[in-house]
Design an enzyme around this catalytic site. Structure first.
Site, PDB file in Angstrom:
ATOM      1  N   PHE A 175      -6.408 -31.468  -7.692  1.00 48.90           N
ATOM      2  CA  PHE A 175      -7.797 -32.037  -7.898  1.00 48.90           C
ATOM      3  C   PHE A 175      -7.439 -33.330  -8.539  1.00 48.90           C
ATOM      4  CE2 PHE A 175     -12.013 -29.903  -8.522  1.00 48.90           C
ATOM      5  CZ  PHE A 175     -11.942 -29.318  -7.475  1.00 48.90           C
ATOM      6  N   ALA A 198     -27.014 -17.904 -20.628  1.00 47.89           N
ATOM      7  CA  ALA A 198     -26.223 -16.469 -19.934  1.00 47.89           C
ATOM      8  C   ALA A 198     -25.460 -17.259 -18.492  1.00 47.89           C
ATOM      9  CB  ALA A 198     -27.213 -15.679 -19.222  1.00 47.89           C
ATOM     10  N   ALA A 240     -20.293 -19.166 -20.352  1.00 47.98           N
ATOM     11  CA  ALA A 240     -20.046 -19.401 -21.812  1.00 47.98           C
ATOM     12  C   ALA A 240     -20.673 -18.185 -22.560  1.00 47.98           C
ATOM     13  CB  ALA A 240     -20.253 -20.806 -22.343  1.00 47.98           C
ATOM     14  N   ARG A 293     -12.071 -39.095 -12.100  1.00 49.49           N
ATOM     15  CA  ARG A 293     -13.402 -39.128 -11.655  1.00 49.49           C
ATOM     16  C   ARG A 293     -13.840 -40.446 -12.057  1.00 49.49           C
ATOM     17  NH1 ARG A 293     -15.633 -33.229 -12.169  1.00 49.49           N
ATOM     18  NH2 ARG A 293     -14.667 -32.215 -10.267  1.00 49.49           N
ATOM     19  N   HIS A 332     -23.028 -35.950 -13.670  1.00 44.54           N
ATOM     20  CA  HIS A 332     -22.650 -34.543 -13.132  1.00 44.54           C
ATOM     21  C   HIS A 332     -22.277 -33.767 -14.532  1.00 44.54           C
ATOM     22  CE1 HIS A 332     -20.322 -31.461 -10.952  1.00 44.54           C
ATOM     23  NE2 HIS A 332     -19.287 -31.797 -11.687  1.00 44.54           N
ATOM     24  N   ARG A 351     -13.915 -35.951 -18.291  1.00 42.65           N
ATOM     25  CA  ARG A 351     -13.396 -34.389 -17.816  1.00 42.65           C
ATOM     26  C   ARG A 351     -12.740 -34.366 -16.520  1.00 42.65           C
ATOM     27  NH1 ARG A 351     -15.057 -30.105 -14.604  1.00 42.65           N
ATOM     28  NH2 ARG A 351     -17.164 -31.259 -14.128  1.00 42.65           N
ATOM     29  N   GLN A 410     -20.196 -38.101 -17.485  1.00 45.19           N
ATOM     30  CA  GLN A 410     -19.691 -38.069 -16.117  1.00 45.19           C
ATOM     31  C   GLN A 410     -20.193 -38.439 -15.061  1.00 45.19           C
ATOM     32  OE1 GLN A 410     -17.042 -34.669 -14.558  1.00 45.19           O
ATOM     33  NE2 GLN A 410     -15.373 -36.258 -15.168  1.00 45.19           N
ATOM     34  N   GLU A 442     -15.024 -31.969  -5.708  1.00 49.50           N
ATOM     35  CA  GLU A 442     -13.707 -32.806  -5.592  1.00 49.50           C
ATOM     36  C   GLU A 442     -12.937 -32.000  -4.531  1.00 49.50           C
ATOM     37  OE1 GLU A 442     -12.969 -34.451  -9.026  1.00 49.50           O
ATOM     38  OE2 GLU A 442     -10.748 -33.926  -8.860  1.00 49.50           O
ATOM     39  N   SER A 446     -13.661 -27.464 -16.461  1.00 50.69           N
ATOM     40  CA  SER A 446     -15.132 -27.160 -17.333  1.00 50.69           C
ATOM     41  C   SER A 446     -15.388 -25.629 -17.230  1.00 50.69           C
ATOM     42  CB  SER A 446     -16.203 -28.062 -16.667  1.00 50.69           C
ATOM     43  OG  SER A 446     -17.300 -27.352 -16.876  1.00 50.69           O
ATOM     44  N   HIS A 453     -19.900 -38.321 -11.180  1.00 52.75           N
ATOM     45  CA  HIS A 453     -18.858 -37.591 -10.101  1.00 52.75           C
ATOM     46  C   HIS A 453     -18.778 -38.629  -8.914  1.00 52.75           C
ATOM     47  CE1 HIS A 453     -17.236 -34.903  -7.089  1.00 52.75           C
ATOM     48  NE2 HIS A 453     -17.173 -34.100  -8.156  1.00 52.75           N
ATOM     49  N   LEU A 493     -24.176 -32.025  -5.066  1.00 52.67           N
ATOM     50  CA  LEU A 493     -22.624 -32.344  -5.176  1.00 52.67           C
ATOM     51  C   LEU A 493     -22.179 -31.986  -4.027  1.00 52.67           C
ATOM     52  CD1 LEU A 493     -20.434 -33.216  -7.454  1.00 52.67           C
ATOM     53  CD2 LEU A 493     -20.064 -30.770  -7.655  1.00 52.67           C
ATOM     54  N   GLU A 508     -20.525 -26.166 -21.839  1.00 55.12           N
ATOM     55  CA  GLU A 508     -20.987 -27.621 -21.744  1.00 55.12           C
ATOM     56  C   GLU A 508     -21.859 -28.123 -22.665  1.00 55.12           C
ATOM     57  OE1 GLU A 508     -21.777 -28.710 -17.743  1.00 55.12           O
ATOM     58  OE2 GLU A 508     -22.512 -30.669 -18.266  1.00 55.12           O
TER      59      GLU A 508
HETATM   60  C1  LIG Z   1     -22.873 -28.668  -8.550  1.00 50.02           C
HETATM   61  C2  LIG Z   1     -21.871 -28.227  -9.858  1.00 50.02           C
HETATM   62  C3  LIG Z   1     -20.545 -28.102  -9.643  1.00 50.02           C
HETATM   63  C4  LIG Z   1     -19.559 -27.916 -10.516  1.00 50.02           C
HETATM   64  N1  LIG Z   1     -18.386 -27.506 -10.259  1.00 50.02           N
HETATM   65  C5  LIG Z   1     -17.506 -27.294 -11.126  1.00 50.02           C
HETATM   66  C6  LIG Z   1     -16.028 -26.800 -10.794  1.00 50.02           C
HETATM   67  O1  LIG Z   1     -15.759 -26.583  -9.466  1.00 50.02           O
HETATM   68  N2  LIG Z   1     -15.086 -26.579 -11.670  1.00 50.02           N
HETATM   69  C7  LIG Z   1     -15.272 -26.815 -12.773  1.00 50.02           C
HETATM   70  O2  LIG Z   1     -14.502 -26.802 -13.794  1.00 50.02           O
HETATM   71  N3  LIG Z   1     -16.462 -27.216 -13.416  1.00 50.02           N
HETATM   72  C8  LIG Z   1     -17.605 -27.383 -12.355  1.00 50.02           C
HETATM   73  N4  LIG Z   1     -18.900 -27.737 -12.734  1.00 50.02           N
HETATM   74  C9  LIG Z   1     -19.244 -27.803 -14.244  1.00 50.02           C
HETATM   75  C10 LIG Z   1     -19.408 -26.386 -14.709  1.00 50.02           C
HETATM   76  O3  LIG Z   1     -19.950 -25.469 -13.663  1.00 50.02           O
HETATM   77  C11 LIG Z   1     -20.412 -26.352 -15.995  1.00 50.02           C
HETATM   78  O4  LIG Z   1     -19.864 -26.972 -17.009  1.00 50.02           O
HETATM   79  C12 LIG Z   1     -19.963 -24.963 -16.676  1.00 50.02           C
HETATM   80  O5  LIG Z   1     -20.419 -23.668 -15.756  1.00 50.02           O
HETATM   81  C13 LIG Z   1     -21.244 -24.821 -17.653  1.00 50.02           C
HETATM   82  O6  LIG Z   1     -21.235 -23.277 -18.055  1.00 50.02           O
HETATM   83  P1  LIG Z   1     -22.069 -22.932 -19.405  1.00 50.02           P
HETATM   84  O7  LIG Z   1     -21.925 -21.560 -19.640  1.00 50.02           O
HETATM   85  O8  LIG Z   1     -21.798 -23.880 -20.575  1.00 50.02           O
HETATM   86  O9  LIG Z   1     -23.805 -23.189 -18.922  1.00 50.02           O
HETATM   87  P2  LIG Z   1     -24.653 -22.703 -17.711  1.00 50.02           P
HETATM   88  O10 LIG Z   1     -23.818 -21.875 -16.832  1.00 50.02           O
HETATM   89  O11 LIG Z   1     -25.319 -24.258 -17.287  1.00 50.02           O
HETATM   90  O12 LIG Z   1     -25.711 -21.712 -18.384  1.00 50.02           O
HETATM   91  C14 LIG Z   1     -26.738 -22.282 -19.430  1.00 50.02           C
HETATM   92  C15 LIG Z   1     -27.608 -21.102 -19.599  1.00 50.02           C
HETATM   93  O13 LIG Z   1     -28.429 -21.580 -20.879  1.00 50.02           O
HETATM   94  C16 LIG Z   1     -29.588 -21.065 -20.555  1.00 50.02           C
HETATM   95  N5  LIG Z   1     -30.707 -21.846 -21.124  1.00 50.02           N
HETATM   96  C17 LIG Z   1     -30.751 -23.154 -21.442  1.00 50.02           C
HETATM   97  N6  LIG Z   1     -31.701 -23.547 -22.343  1.00 50.02           N
HETATM   98  C18 LIG Z   1     -32.305 -22.569 -22.436  1.00 50.02           C
HETATM   99  C19 LIG Z   1     -33.387 -22.356 -23.343  1.00 50.02           C
HETATM  100  N7  LIG Z   1     -34.183 -23.432 -24.004  1.00 50.02           N
HETATM  101  N8  LIG Z   1     -33.954 -20.935 -23.612  1.00 50.02           N
HETATM  102  C20 LIG Z   1     -33.098 -19.755 -23.172  1.00 50.02           C
HETATM  103  N9  LIG Z   1     -32.101 -20.115 -22.261  1.00 50.02           N
HETATM  104  C21 LIG Z   1     -31.731 -21.356 -22.086  1.00 50.02           C
HETATM  105  C22 LIG Z   1     -29.783 -21.044 -18.906  1.00 50.02           C
HETATM  106  O14 LIG Z   1     -30.938 -20.175 -18.707  1.00 50.02           O
HETATM  107  C23 LIG Z   1     -28.454 -20.480 -18.739  1.00 50.02           C
HETATM  108  O15 LIG Z   1     -28.412 -19.293 -18.648  1.00 50.02           O
HETATM  109  C24 LIG Z   1     -19.898 -27.948 -11.853  1.00 50.02           C
HETATM  110  C25 LIG Z   1     -21.017 -28.297 -12.198  1.00 50.02           C
HETATM  111  C26 LIG Z   1     -22.161 -28.427 -11.197  1.00 50.02           C
HETATM  112  C27 LIG Z   1     -23.439 -29.009 -11.841  1.00 50.02           C
END
Ligand SMILES: Cc1cc2nc3c(=O)[nH]c(=O)nc-3n(C[C@H](O)[C@H](O)[C@H](O)COP(=O)(O)OP(=O)(O)OC[C@H]3O[C@@H](n4cnc5c(N)ncnc54)[C@H](O)[C@@H]3O)c2cc1C
Length: 570
Positions: free
Chosen positions: A117, A15, A18, A276, A343, A384, A230, A245, A389, A232, A242, A373
């Protein structure tokens, strides 16, 4: 034990941006959709994104430049068809988010503000102060809720139901009660996020343990480009938390212990705003050369004291708070200590341009999608760019939802049986009753420290071979763990044990992929093969694991396009 069976059109695991974006599309189209997440949606790591989300909105910017920067940043390993789709959809994605209610920071004219950036020829990161991810996550969550998504939060997905080339749902359990269930669906989508927790120094949330990767690979399905991690440039010294950037984007400068602005040596044009991988290697090299700062000389300084204090107070308030809280250093008054931190994971579950999971280099898995991701579509290739992302998660999440809506009515629901939960139940039972002598936190610490030491910013054939043998020994020791908590209520000891096995397994993919890739490209740098080798390795890695943890690789051509493969300089 009786296993409850739920039936949905679609089940989305995760949740973050994505997963929620996909679920919103599906629900809005009238498809009965369950979102399963081990955390409350608003605790997903997307909410930690600080710096921004890219779109070519500036007057002198263009979609083509955004595409070019992304392909160049990827060290030419990104698939250019997917890059074109994402970059050309970026401005619309920002407008969509804004219409949904996301409040972006504005410039003096009242337009959405953009900031520079790393690795980008123009300012194009749109932001909401330094809390961009939280703003977007709250917005998409609200809107998905409004459409009526059904959320199963604090549920842990432990297996997929995969038979005859088709996925028909997942096996999961309620973390509150340990009650197991099957979520039977026509379409299953994974959006489980990143997996940086394999490293000791990392910027990721505790939940980023790559569960989906080992769940998928245990079925004999491939993972793609896992060697590309990656690092960072700016994690807080000692912890890796973190510092976005945005700190360099707004003008932060890097200095070593001799007071040298050392990026002059490594990227004379782009300086601190090189990509990066380049900046992380420069910082790590300075530390290895003895030019580090701090008690252990394991950091360098980032200096923002020359900036107007208002820039820090209005555009980087959270970064300032983090450095004060964790280092006792106030960036308004003094430089702060930073070093490279694991990162982001460029590799993941291979998918086609519509986010459908690949069974191998030529076939697709029916009813199975992935985005964000955890997937590898591949828009980031070997490295990246910052702020690409959150864009990927939001854009491809929506795109996956739309793609599924187009096909879902033609997919037949395969009825689930109690049997479908049996391998999850066996695993839960085995782990819960384990009475050996090894402790999960001890094994996890050994994995994380050794990954940072042997598979980090600089790698060699020797360090990687050593790391393969360390992981194999840890996997063996894992069979002798001990769990004290035998209860059914919020059994986090059990969950952490399951997560550790996932971490061990996907770490093996990272290391074996890195060992096989005898070149340096993007985030993957081999001291013993310091140059890029396009003849042999302008290719994606597809890796498969057998039940004895043997990994074999296949290589697939990169999708090239209008941008010619060139040497990368900044
Ligand atoms: C500190 C930090 C700062 C960042 N800043 C930036 C930025 O400024 N700009 C940028 O482009 N990117 C940034 N990134 C990267 C970016 O935030 C992530 O790549 C992106 O938000 C990932 O989104 P997602 O929806 O794929 O996963 P997430 O938002 O990580 O969500 C994963 C979901 O999967 C669920 N899940 C996982 N495993 C299970 C399981 N076994 N059973 C049930 N549920 C599960 C979790 O509960 C969660 O809801 C940053 C990353 C970090 C760590």
């Amino acid at each position: 034990m009786d296993v409850q069976i739920y039936q949905y059109d679609a089940v989305v695991v995760g949740a973050g941006l994505a997963g929620l974006a996909a679920a919103r599309e599906l629900t809005a189209a009238g498809k009965k959709t369950a979102v399963i997440t081990k955390l409350h949606p608003l605790r997903s790591h997307s909410g930690a994104a600080q710096g921004g989300i890219n779109a070519a909105l500036g007057a002198d910017d263009s979609i083509e430049l955004h595409e070019f920067d992304t392909v160049k940043g990827s060290d030419y390993l990104a698939d250019q068809d997917c890059v074109e789709l994402m970059c050309s959809s970026a401005p619309e994605t920002i407008r969509w988010a804004e219409r949904m209610g996301a409040v972006f920071s504005r410039d003096e004219k009242g337009d959405i503000a953009i900031r520079p950036f790393g690795g980008q020829s123009k300012p194009r990161a749109c932001y909401a102060k330094d809390r961009t991810g939280l703003t977007l996550l709250q917005t998409v969550y609200e809107q998905a809720h409004r459409e009526g998504i059904e959320v199963f939060d604090e549920w842990y997905v432990a297996d997929i139901i995969y038979k005859d080339g088709k996925v028909s749902g997942v096996a999961a359990y309620d973390i509150r009660t340990s009650k197991p269930a099957i979520f039977n669906a026509k379409v299953t989508m994974f959006a489980t996020g990143g997996y940086g927790r394999a490293f000791k120094i990392n910027s990721n949330a505790h939940a980023n343990t790559g569960d989906a990767l080992s769940i998928v690979s245990r079925k004999g399905l491939p993972l793609e480009d896992m060697e590309f991690v990656q690092f960072h440039p700016s994690g807080l010294g000692g912890s890796g938390i973190l510092i976005s950037e945005a700190a360099r984007g707004e003008g932060g400068r890097l200095f070593n212990s001799k007071g040298e602005r050392f990026m002059e040596k490594y990227a004379p044009n782009a300086m601190e705003l090189a990509s990066r991988d380049v900046v992380s290697r420069a910082i790590t090299q300075e530390i290895l050369d003895g030019n580090g700062v701090g008690a252990n000389k394991d950091a360098v300084n980032i200096d923002l004291t020359h900036l107007d204090p208002n820039i820090i107070l209005t555009k980087l308030p959270e970064l300032r708070e983090l450095a004060i809280t964790f280092l006792g250093q106030d960036m308004l008054k003094e430089p702060i200590h930073i070093a490279a931190t694991a990162h982001y994971s460029m590799g993941g579950i291979p998918v086609n341009i519509n986010c459908q999971v690949r069974k191998n280099t030529t076939e697709l898995v029916e009813g199975f999608y992935a985005a964000g991701e955890c997937s590898c579509v591949s828009v980031h290739g070997a490295n990246r760019l910052g702020a690409n992302s959150v864009l990927e998660a939001l854009f491809f999440g929506r795109h996956a939802g739309e793609s599924i809506v187009k096909v879902i009515d033609d997919i037949e629901l395969r009825e689930a049986t109690q049997e479908d939960a049996s391998s999850m139940l066996e695993e839960l039972n085995r782990v819960k009753t384990s009475n050996g002598t090894e402790r999960v936190p001890v094994l996890r610490e050994e994995l994380q420290q050794s990954m940072t030491d042997n598979a980090g910013v600089f790698r060699t054939g020797k360090s990687l071979e050593l790391q393969v043998s360390i992981i194999k020994k840890l996997l063996k020791r894992y069979t002798n763990i001990r769990i004290d908590d035998k209860s059914d209520v919020f059994n986090t000891e059990l969950q952490e044990a399951i997560e550790l096995q996932h971490m061990l397994e996907y770490s093996l993919f990272i290391v074996e992929g890195a060992l096989a890739r005898e070149e340096s490209r993007g985030g993957h740098f081999r001291d013993d093969f310091p140059t890029r080798d396009d003849d042999k390795f302008l290719k994606h890695t597809y890796s498969y694991m057998d039940e004895n943890y043997n990994i074999k690789h296949e290589y697939v051509d990169v999708v090239l396009g209008k941008f010619e493969v060139k040497e990368r300089t900044y």
